[in-house]
Design an enzyme around this catalytic site. Structure first.
Site, mmCIF file in Angstrom:
data_model
loop_
_atom_site.group_PDB
_atom_site.id
_atom_site.type_symbol
_atom_site.label_atom_id
_atom_site.label_comp_id
_atom_site.label_asym_id
_atom_site.label_seq_id
_atom_site.Cartn_x
_atom_site.Cartn_y
_atom_site.Cartn_z
ATOM 1 N N GLU A 52 0.852 -1.339 -0.279
ATOM 2 C CA GLU A 52 -0.157 -0.018 0.084
ATOM 3 C C GLU A 52 0.837 1.260 0.151
ATOM 4 O OE1 GLU A 52 -2.865 -0.263 3.163
ATOM 5 O OE2 GLU A 52 -3.917 -1.987 2.180
ATOM 6 N N GLU A 103 -5.126 -8.872 0.659
ATOM 7 C CA GLU A 103 -5.607 -8.609 1.872
ATOM 8 C C GLU A 103 -7.036 -8.310 1.651
ATOM 9 O OE1 GLU A 103 -4.146 -5.570 4.620
ATOM 10 O OE2 GLU A 103 -2.214 -5.948 3.944
HETATM 11 C C1 BGP Z 1 -4.033 -2.646 5.577
HETATM 12 C C2 BGP Z 1 -2.844 -2.634 6.137
HETATM 13 C C3 BGP Z 1 -2.490 -3.639 7.170
HETATM 14 C C4 BGP Z 1 -3.577 -3.596 8.390
HETATM 15 C C5 BGP Z 1 -5.159 -3.520 7.616
HETATM 16 C C6 BGP Z 1 -6.242 -3.211 8.699
HETATM 17 O O1 BGP Z 1 -4.486 -1.291 5.137
HETATM 18 O O2 BGP Z 1 -1.993 -3.067 4.914
HETATM 19 O O3 BGP Z 1 -1.227 -3.019 7.834
HETATM 20 O O4 BGP Z 1 -3.329 -2.961 9.402
HETATM 21 O O5 BGP Z 1 -5.039 -2.411 6.745
HETATM 22 O O6 BGP Z 1 -6.223 -1.972 9.052
HETATM 23 P P1 BGP Z 1 -6.054 -1.291 10.321
HETATM 24 O O7 BGP Z 1 -5.050 -1.998 10.758
HETATM 25 O O8 BGP Z 1 -5.787 0.241 10.447
HETATM 26 O O9 BGP Z 1 -7.315 -1.674 11.114
#
Ligand code: BGP
Length: 468
Positions: free
Chosen positions: A168, A369
């Site tokens: 990202e 993801e």
């Molecule tokens: C994505 C990232 C992750 C992860 C996930 C969940 O954007 O790649 O690192 O953390 O989101 O989001 P968050 O942890 O902000 O709830």
């Protein structure tokens, strides 16, 4: 009538995590500071519950058990990232032997359990030594990153066959330089576009190192795609606004990564807002000649856009901001994940895959993801101590149906990784929302307990699909 959703043979089933969110810090590990270590030290109150990056899910110590649990939950692949600040503590100097040993052992353990390691090089974790000199704002970081990438390929290329330049890359742009949710908390579009551009050039250099070095395997990037839907698809102003948002947040990395070019709409936006970054001679050729082999798509939520209606708040100093060009649209019918505040829109995952199929040469890709963060999951613990996370099962299944549909229509999607395996540290949200197939008890030495979804996933992988 139920339907059978079977996935292609060899489908990559697994989950994703990152070094900074899982490893932790230990005496003698030799790790240098990343901006997360530094920021937490400066402003611990900004992190939920005052929990910082030193108190993660302890993978540094527990990777053996974790690899075993991945096998138990059906994983055939798993993505994590190397921490640059662990491998090269001051970012540009000597390699840390403790880190080499750790990552070798960790990857070996995964492989021994039948879990292929997919490895990223950067997951929002700029080494502090470079951040002190501007981080991605400084062109020096571009070369330092390419050197680091080459070192990683040389050290671990015998066991890692799927590499990712970034996770990202738009997030450091947005979080650090536009919307104040990551260090260094600037709000400056010109800086943001410079960060973006430097990431693009650095990626091309790393890909060049990979291909010229003759390393075995593939190199890709993981992008968080947010399909940009206009409020009213019949309204040309809404459509134009949505296209600009798409150029800025999605195509900014999709186009150079896959097509080797920068989108015209992005260049227009840069010119119009006076935020065009400095470019060096040879950059365009470098970007054109060094594109990815494999795309990872992180999909959580769409972006809904309408034509500009309200005045812009900007950065408070009158400088340009993306929102000079479009407004976010609050769709009244949206379904929400209330804990994370993100819209749940399953069809978006299909739209991402079809976009890649139609506009990006149907490049090899996978869902890298997708997942659901929920607060207070202990509410759902049953008498046997297992979290009954039926909502997560439903979330994954409903997204997988759309992935299946895209594949049926010809998408080259090769896998699905959930975020995440073990509950992990979520940046400033720390442990507020839990995402894992496996619960982690921080107060009990990080003890792991498989959730209902972890068992369900095991069955999905065993059947290479499901009926629903
Ligand atoms: C994505 C990232 C992750 C992860 C996930 C969940 O954007 O790649 O690192 O953390 O989101 O989001 P968050 O942890 O902000 O709830």
């Amino acid at each position: 009538m139920s339907k059978n959703y079977t996935f292609p043979a060899g489908f990559w089933w697994g989950s994703a995590a990152s070094g900074p969110q899982t490893e932790g810090r230990y005496d003698g590990d030799g790790k240098g500071d990343s901006l997360w270590d530094y920021w937490f030290e400066q402003e611990p109150e900004k992190f939920f519950g005052g929990v910082g990056p030193e108190r993660t899910s302890r993978v540094y110590k527990m990777y053996k058990e974790d690899a075993r649990l991945m096998k138990e939950t059906g994983h055939n692949s798993f993505r994590t990232s190397i921490q640059w600040s662990r491998l090269i503590p001051d970012a540009t100097g000597e390699v840390n032997p403790e880190a080499v040993k750790f990552y070798n052992d960790y990857f070996d353990e995964l492989i021994a359990n039948g879990v292929e390691p997919f490895v990223g090089l950067f997951h929002f974790d700029m080494p502090m030594a470079l951040q002190n000199e501007g981080g991605w704002l400084n062109r020096k970081t571009v070369d330092a990153y390419a050197r680091y990438a080459k070192i990683a390929f040389e050290l671990f290329g015998d066991k890692v066959k799927r590499w990712f330049t970034y996770n990202e890359p738009i997030v450091p742009v947005e979080g650090g330089y536009l919307y104040d949710f990551h260090y260094p908390n600037h709000k400056n579009m010109k800086e943001a576009m410079r960060v973006m551009y430097h990431e693009i050039v650095a990626q091309a250099l790393a890909i060049k190192e990979f291909h010229e070095g003759g390393f075995d395997g593939t190199i890709g990037v993981v992008l968080n795609l947010t399909p940009s839907y206009p409020r009213d698809p019949e309204n040309p102003e809404d459509v134009k606004a949505a296209k600009l948002a798409d150029a800025l947040f999605n195509r900014s990395f999709l186009d150079p990564s896959i097509l080797g070019t920068l989108p015209e709409e992005l260049k227009w936006l840069w010119a119009d807002s006076g935020t065009t970054p400095d470019m060096l001679e040879g950059d365009a050729e470098l970007i054109a000649n060094n594109t990815i082999d494999l795309l990872g798509i992180n999909y959580y939520q769409p972006r809904r856009i309408k034509a500009k209606e309200t005045p812009v708040e900007g950065d408070g100093k009158g400088g340009p901001m993306p929102e000079d060009y479009f407004d976010n649209y609050d769709w009244p019918e949206k379904k929400m994940n209330p804990y994370r505040g993100w819209e749940i829109y399953e069809k978006g995952i299909y739209d991402c895959l079809i976009n890649v199929k139609e506009n990006y040469g149907n490049i090899d890709c996978y869902i890298s993801e997708n997942g659901m963060g929920v607060e207070g999951e202990e509410r759902y613990i049953d008498a046997n101590g297992e979290i009954q996370d039926d909502y997560r099962i439903e979330f994954v299944r409903d997204h997988l149906k759309w992935v299946h549909q895209a594949i049926a229509e010809g998408s080259n999607c090769h896998g699905y990784h959930m975020w995440t395996c073990m509950d992990c540290w979520s940046w400033t949200n720390a442990y507020k929302n839990r995402y894992g197939f496996i619960a982690v008890d921080l107060d009990n030495d990080g003890a792991r307990t498989v959730k209902k979804s972890g068992k369900w996933f095991h069955q999905v992988v065993a059947d290479n699909g499901f009926e629903a």
